[in-house]
Design a protein around this motif. Structure first.
Motif, short mmCIF file in Angstrom:
data_model
loop_
_atom_site.label_atom_id
_atom_site.label_comp_id
_atom_site.label_asym_id
_atom_site.label_seq_id
_atom_site.Cartn_x
_atom_site.Cartn_y
_atom_site.Cartn_z
N ASN A 103 0.83 -1.21 0.00
CA ASN A 103 0.00 0.00 0.00
C ASN A 103 0.87 1.26 0.00
O ASN A 103 0.56 2.24 -0.68
N THR A 104 1.96 1.21 0.76
CA THR A 104 2.87 2.36 0.83
C THR A 104 3.56 2.60 -0.51
O THR A 104 3.74 3.75 -0.93
N LYS A 105 3.92 1.53 -1.19
CA LYS A 105 4.54 1.67 -2.51
C LYS A 105 3.56 2.31 -3.50
O LYS A 105 3.96 3.11 -4.35
N ALA A 106 2.28 1.95 -3.38
CA ALA A 106 1.27 2.59 -4.24
C ALA A 106 1.20 4.08 -3.97
O ALA A 106 1.10 4.89 -4.90
N LEU A 107 1.28 4.46 -2.69
CA LEU A 107 1.31 5.87 -2.33
C LEU A 107 2.51 6.56 -2.96
O LEU A 107 2.39 7.65 -3.54
N CYS A 136 -0.21 6.16 -7.11
CA CYS A 136 -1.37 5.34 -7.47
C CYS A 136 -2.41 5.39 -6.34
O CYS A 136 -2.10 5.78 -5.22
N CYS A 146 -4.32 4.46 -3.22
CA CYS A 146 -3.93 3.65 -2.06
C CYS A 146 -4.97 3.84 -0.97
O CYS A 146 -5.82 4.73 -1.04
N ASN A 147 -4.89 3.00 0.04
CA ASN A 147 -5.87 3.01 1.12
C ASN A 147 -5.34 3.70 2.36
O ASN A 147 -4.13 3.74 2.61
N LYS A 184 5.50 12.44 -0.43
CA LYS A 184 4.37 11.61 -0.01
C LYS A 184 4.35 11.55 1.52
O LYS A 184 5.40 11.40 2.16
N ARG A 217 -3.71 12.63 -3.37
CA ARG A 217 -3.06 11.34 -3.61
C ARG A 217 -1.67 11.25 -3.00
O ARG A 217 -1.05 10.19 -3.06
N ALA A 226 -1.77 9.59 2.97
CA ALA A 226 -2.57 8.47 3.48
C ALA A 226 -2.54 8.52 4.99
O ALA A 226 -1.56 8.98 5.59
#
Length: 250
Positions: A42-46, A50, A52-53, A107, A140, A143
């Motif tokens: 999830n952190t990599k998506a952030l 991308c 992420c949750n 991020k 984005r 998170a």
């Protein structure tokens, strides 16, 4: 400030650098690989921009929830990941913080540790609106990661289910709805004996403890019984004690 430091807290509502952050690294951990892999993904998506949750890490005390979040930030700080810790009584600052970070190229993880609410807590609604449903969308590059010993975050009493509310089911759903607004929920449970011994073994190697495994496990189990049960925290405290006594006369 954000270029020089990677962990921050709030002081009177202002983002302030943590000059000596927890040095915990992912390589230091043993066990819970599956749980951590979900949070890392999830952190990599952030980091990649991308979708992420928001993440809720919940479960037993001492299982490594907070340490996991800090270790992930230490791991990916050079890729532009930053952490801002916000205490429960500082949640009302969040809208302004989120606005100030929205256009930042870095991020950010907004970290809320040991989160729980009373049913009538005013901060409950504030966080719920921020997680989902407010008029402004979440950027984005941000998170929210929260840890809690409670899956539903709200201290629910048996009397809450036996009151005179004519719409009791609606009330119960309101109390449990906050955790549902975290898109990713990861459980950290107390380790069983096998996992506990594996954690003790790995930590003993890290700390260069030389002791027969049977003796090591027997002493570790006794320490866990004295300390309220098995957990990664208990294992680390035990190994640190052994390391200290190996270098000092006690």
């Amino acid at each position: 400030m954000f270029a020089k430091y990677h962990m921050f807290s709030l002081k009177d509502g202002k983002i302030t650098p943590v000059r000596h952050p927890d040095p915990q690294r992912l390589a230091d951990f043993s066990g819970y690989e599956l749980e951590r892999s979900r949070i890392i993904a999830n952190t990599k998506a952030l980091l990649q921009g991308c979708p992420c949750n928001n993440v809720l890490l919940y479960g037993d005390a001492g299982a490594g929830k907070s340490s996991t979040v800090k270790a992930i930030v230490n791991e990916y700080k050079d890729e532009g990941l930053r952490l801002i810790e916000v205490k429960k009584n500082e949640l009302f600052y969040l809208p302004d913080i989120l606005d100030s970070l929205a256009k930042n190229p870095l991020k950010f993880i907004i970290f809320i540790d040991d989160l729980s609410f009373a049913a009538d807590d005013s901060d409950f609604g504030a966080l719920k609106a921020i997680l989902e449903g407010s008029v402004s969308g979440r950027s984005r590059n941000i998170a929210i990661y929260a840890t809690s010993n409670r899956r539903h975050l709200v201290k629910e009493r048996l009397s809450d289910r036996e009151g005179d509310d004519l719409h009791m089911q609606d009330t119960i759903q309101e109390l449990t709805s906050l955790s549902a607004r975290f898109g990713l929920k990861v459980t950290f449970s107390k380790p069983d004996k096998k996992l506990y011994e594996s954690i003790v073994r790995d930590l003993a190697k890290q700390y260069h403890i030389e002791m027969p495994e049977d003796e090591l496990f027997l002493k570790a189990e006794a320490h866990a019984l004295r300390s309220g049960g098995r957990s990664p925290r208990t294992a680390k405290q035990f190994i640190e004690y052994l390391a200290y006594t190996a270098n000092h006369e006690v």
